[in-house]
Design a protein around this motif. Structure first.
Motif, PDB file in Angstrom:
ATOM      1  N   UNK A 103       0.802  -1.207   0.000  1.00  0.00           N
ATOM      2  CA  UNK A 103       0.000   0.000   0.000  1.00  0.00           C
ATOM      3  C   UNK A 103       0.838   1.261   0.000  1.00  0.00           C
ATOM      4  N   UNK A 104       0.156   2.397  -0.137  1.00  0.00           N
ATOM      5  CA  UNK A 104       0.891   3.656  -0.253  1.00  0.00           C
ATOM      6  C   UNK A 104       1.651   3.992   1.020  1.00  0.00           C
ATOM      7  N   UNK A 105       1.207   3.502   2.176  1.00  0.00           N
ATOM      8  CA  UNK A 105       1.898   3.759   3.438  1.00  0.00           C
ATOM      9  C   UNK A 105       2.722   2.566   3.920  1.00  0.00           C
ATOM     10  N   UNK A 106       2.985   1.636   3.026  1.00  0.00           N
ATOM     11  CA  UNK A 106       3.788   0.457   3.348  1.00  0.00           C
ATOM     12  C   UNK A 106       5.140   0.566   2.646  1.00  0.00           C
ATOM     13  N   UNK A 107       6.212   0.289   3.381  1.00  0.00           N
ATOM     14  CA  UNK A 107       7.561   0.493   2.855  1.00  0.00           C
ATOM     15  C   UNK A 107       8.459  -0.696   3.188  1.00  0.00           C
ATOM     16  N   UNK A 108       9.531  -0.796   2.434  1.00  0.00           N
ATOM     17  CA  UNK A 108      10.582  -1.756   2.802  1.00  0.00           C
ATOM     18  C   UNK A 108      11.313  -1.278   4.052  1.00  0.00           C
ATOM     19  N   UNK A 116      19.012   6.990   4.121  1.00  0.00           N
ATOM     20  CA  UNK A 116      17.944   6.969   3.122  1.00  0.00           C
ATOM     21  C   UNK A 116      18.478   6.889   1.712  1.00  0.00           C
ATOM     22  N   UNK A 117      19.547   7.644   1.452  1.00  0.00           N
ATOM     23  CA  UNK A 117      20.149   7.600   0.115  1.00  0.00           C
ATOM     24  C   UNK A 117      20.697   6.215  -0.202  1.00  0.00           C
ATOM     25  N   UNK A 118      21.432   5.619   0.753  1.00  0.00           N
ATOM     26  CA  UNK A 118      22.025   4.306   0.464  1.00  0.00           C
ATOM     27  C   UNK A 118      20.982   3.202   0.412  1.00  0.00           C
ATOM     28  N   UNK A 119      19.896   3.350   1.154  1.00  0.00           N
ATOM     29  CA  UNK A 119      18.780   2.418   0.976  1.00  0.00           C
ATOM     30  C   UNK A 119      18.213   2.509  -0.432  1.00  0.00           C
ATOM     31  N   UNK A 120      18.078   3.735  -0.925  1.00  0.00           N
ATOM     32  CA  UNK A 120      17.519   3.917  -2.269  1.00  0.00           C
ATOM     33  C   UNK A 120      18.418   3.317  -3.328  1.00  0.00           C
ATOM     34  N   UNK A 121      19.708   3.349  -3.107  1.00  0.00           N
ATOM     35  CA  UNK A 121      20.641   2.759  -4.081  1.00  0.00           C
ATOM     36  C   UNK A 121      20.512   1.249  -4.139  1.00  0.00           C
ATOM     37  N   UNK A 180      17.597  -0.143  -3.958  1.00  0.00           N
ATOM     38  CA  UNK A 180      16.275  -0.404  -4.508  1.00  0.00           C
ATOM     39  C   UNK A 180      15.177  -0.546  -3.491  1.00  0.00           C
ATOM     40  N   UNK A 181      15.429  -0.190  -2.236  1.00  0.00           N
ATOM     41  CA  UNK A 181      14.413  -0.333  -1.197  1.00  0.00           C
ATOM     42  C   UNK A 181      13.421   0.820  -1.267  1.00  0.00           C
ATOM     43  N   UNK A 182      12.135   0.499  -1.179  1.00  0.00           N
ATOM     44  CA  UNK A 182      11.102   1.531  -1.055  1.00  0.00           C
ATOM     45  C   UNK A 182      11.235   2.132   0.337  1.00  0.00           C
ATOM     46  N   UNK A 183      11.579   3.408   0.401  1.00  0.00           N
ATOM     47  CA  UNK A 183      12.031   4.007   1.656  1.00  0.00           C
ATOM     48  C   UNK A 183      11.244   5.260   1.987  1.00  0.00           C
ATOM     49  N   UNK A 209      15.335  11.783  -5.859  1.00  0.00           N
ATOM     50  CA  UNK A 209      15.436  11.412  -7.277  1.00  0.00           C
ATOM     51  C   UNK A 209      15.314   9.905  -7.457  1.00  0.00           C
ATOM     52  N   UNK A 210      15.809   9.158  -6.453  1.00  0.00           N
ATOM     53  CA  UNK A 210      15.741   7.693  -6.500  1.00  0.00           C
ATOM     54  C   UNK A 210      14.417   7.143  -5.990  1.00  0.00           C
ATOM     55  N   UNK A 211      13.473   8.022  -5.637  1.00  0.00           N
ATOM     56  CA  UNK A 211      12.147   7.575  -5.250  1.00  0.00           C
ATOM     57  C   UNK A 211      11.866   7.549  -3.764  1.00  0.00           C
ATOM     58  N   UNK A 212      12.798   8.018  -2.943  1.00  0.00           N
ATOM     59  CA  UNK A 212      12.565   8.056  -1.497  1.00  0.00           C
ATOM     60  C   UNK A 212      11.502   9.109  -1.166  1.00  0.00           C
ATOM     61  N   UNK A 213      10.591   8.768  -0.283  1.00  0.00           N
ATOM     62  CA  UNK A 213       9.579   9.709   0.203  1.00  0.00           C
ATOM     63  C   UNK A 213      10.073  10.336   1.505  1.00  0.00           C
ATOM     64  N   UNK A 214       9.875  11.648   1.645  1.00  0.00           N
ATOM     65  CA  UNK A 214      10.299  12.357   2.846  1.00  0.00           C
ATOM     66  C   UNK A 214       9.099  13.093   3.431  1.00  0.00           C
ATOM     67  N   UNK A 215       8.849  12.849   4.710  1.00  0.00           N
ATOM     68  CA  UNK A 215       7.769  13.517   5.416  1.00  0.00           C
ATOM     69  C   UNK A 215       8.407  14.432   6.465  1.00  0.00           C
ATOM     70  N   UNK A 216       8.528  15.746   6.187  1.00  0.00           N
ATOM     71  CA  UNK A 216       9.161  16.661   7.139  1.00  0.00           C
ATOM     72  C   UNK A 216       8.162  17.225   8.142  1.00  0.00           C
TER      73      UNK A 216
END
Length: 388
Positions: A2-7, A21-26, A28-31, A163-170
């Protein structure tokens, strides 16, 4: 999913968390990154523009392999961004004969064959006329070290992660964390997020966040300041003057050359009043006694740098009793990695700690030796609830 479910979810997206977060994205983890503020920001320990990176390490030679890997990763980041990440100013250390800190830096350089020039007081003054040391002082200069632009580093990692698809909630404090062996649930005021893996790297707020998981790590936040002094550019400008760390009878100090006419920047490592992060007035800057500590140092060792104060800033250090970091897995939940206690000498390692955290989260292990950072080490057991 789901949209609120992540690796993986990272709670605390400052220095270590943003890199993680950057190295997780490298990989391929949905982060998802969640932060109580909007990094880079002025509420934690990463602001103030610059940090020193040293490879010959007075805090212990165990850090040298990590410092070298961190430098490699910072250099790689520089190739990926237009931000200025690193400037090779060199780093000078000095102190009186018998300084354990300087001796350990020299020993670590020998063990790892690092470039390090050994100098006496007169040689230091000859090379940098703005420094005046008493007889019996010695120094070591590391030409390959220098200055990291801390806010640029976090900004660059953020842009690349997004850019790699990581979502950030500030601007979103975490209200609760529930965990079991294969999943975690993170609650905020507005949403609930789930993930297979969790990284906690909340800086000065770590004690509160870790409390949700029944872990009490002995972390002490203190108010710290840095001050920029109007100084003679012919003596202290970055095109000829190094960053520095010193261990002298009055205390342990660190500083930076004048970068883009900003003035010589200096701070003191071994002082600081205990403080909760929410109650530190970062807007006010410094108090007269803050200036007094470092001005006296400059008047003694770098007198032409002790001009008018151009600016002063307050931030926060969060340290463990032995001043080593915490980088480990949760003792009961192996899908949760914990990073804490970095303030004072941690920022230089943010790149490699981010890499390590991504490996711990996704693989449960890392190729780097992080045994010194164990959550179960004796120095952390003064708190009876340390392991939950």
């Amino acid at each position: 999913m789901g949209k609120n479910d992540y690796d993986a979810i990272v709670v605390g997206a400052g220095s270590m968390g943003m890199a993680a977060g950057y190295y997780l994205s490298r990989q391929g983890a949905k982060t998802l990154l969640i932060d109580a503020f909007d990094p880079p920001h002025t509420q934690g320990s990463h602001h103030g523009e610059t940090r020193i990176i040293r490879h010959a390490y007075g805090e212990g030679r165990e850090y040298v392999p990590l410092a070298l890997r961190a430098q490699t990763l910072w250099d790689e980041l520089q190739q990926e961004t237009d931000e200025t990440i690193f400037e090779k100013t060199g780093v000078l250390g000095f102190g009186p004969e018998g300084s354990a800190f300087i001796d350990e830096a020299i020993a670590s350089s020998k063990e790892y064959s690092l470039s390090l020039d050994l100098l006496d007081a007169s040689e230091i003054h000859e090379r940098w006329p703005g420094i005046q040391l008493p007889e019996g002082y010695k120094g070591c200069f590391e030409p390959d070290s220098g200055v990291l632009y801390s806010e640029n580093c976090i900004r660059a990692y953020r842009r690349l992660a997004e850019k790699n698809g990581v979502s950030i909630v500030p601007n979103t404090p975490v209200k609760n964390i529930d965990a079991d062996t294969d999943s975690v649930s993170i609650k905020t005021d507005d949403e609930t997020y789930t993930a297979k893996k969790l990284i906690i790297s909340a800086g000065a707020w770590n004690k509160d966040v870790l409390g949700h998981l029944n872990i009490d790590v002995p972390l002490q936040p203190t108010r710290q300041t840095t001050t920029w002094f109007d100084s003679d550019p012919s003596l202290y400008d970055a095109n000829g003057f190094p960053a520095f760390f010193v261990d002298v009878p009055s205390g342990v100090y660190y500083g930076f050359p004048s970068l883009d006419s900003s003035g010589l920047k200096i701070g003191r490592f071994d002082t600081g009043e205990k403080a909760e992060p929410a109650y530190i007035n970062r807007e006010y800057g410094i108090y007269p006694e803050d200036e007094g500590h470092v001005r006296t140092f400059l008047e003694t060792y770098m007198p032409q740098a002790a001009g008018n104060v151009k600016q002063g800033r307050a931030c926060i250090f969060t340290r463990t009793p032995d001043e080593h970091f915490v980088v480990d897995l949760h003792p009961k939940h192996s899908n949760i990695a914990i990073a804490a206690g970095f303030s004072g000498h941690g920022f230089k390692f943010a790149s490699v700690i981010g890499e390590i955290l991504s490996q711990l989260a996704l693989d449960g292990q890392t190729e780097h030796d992080i045994s010194i950072f164990s959550l179960s080490r004796p120095a952390l057991q003064q708190s009876e609830n340390a392991l939950g």
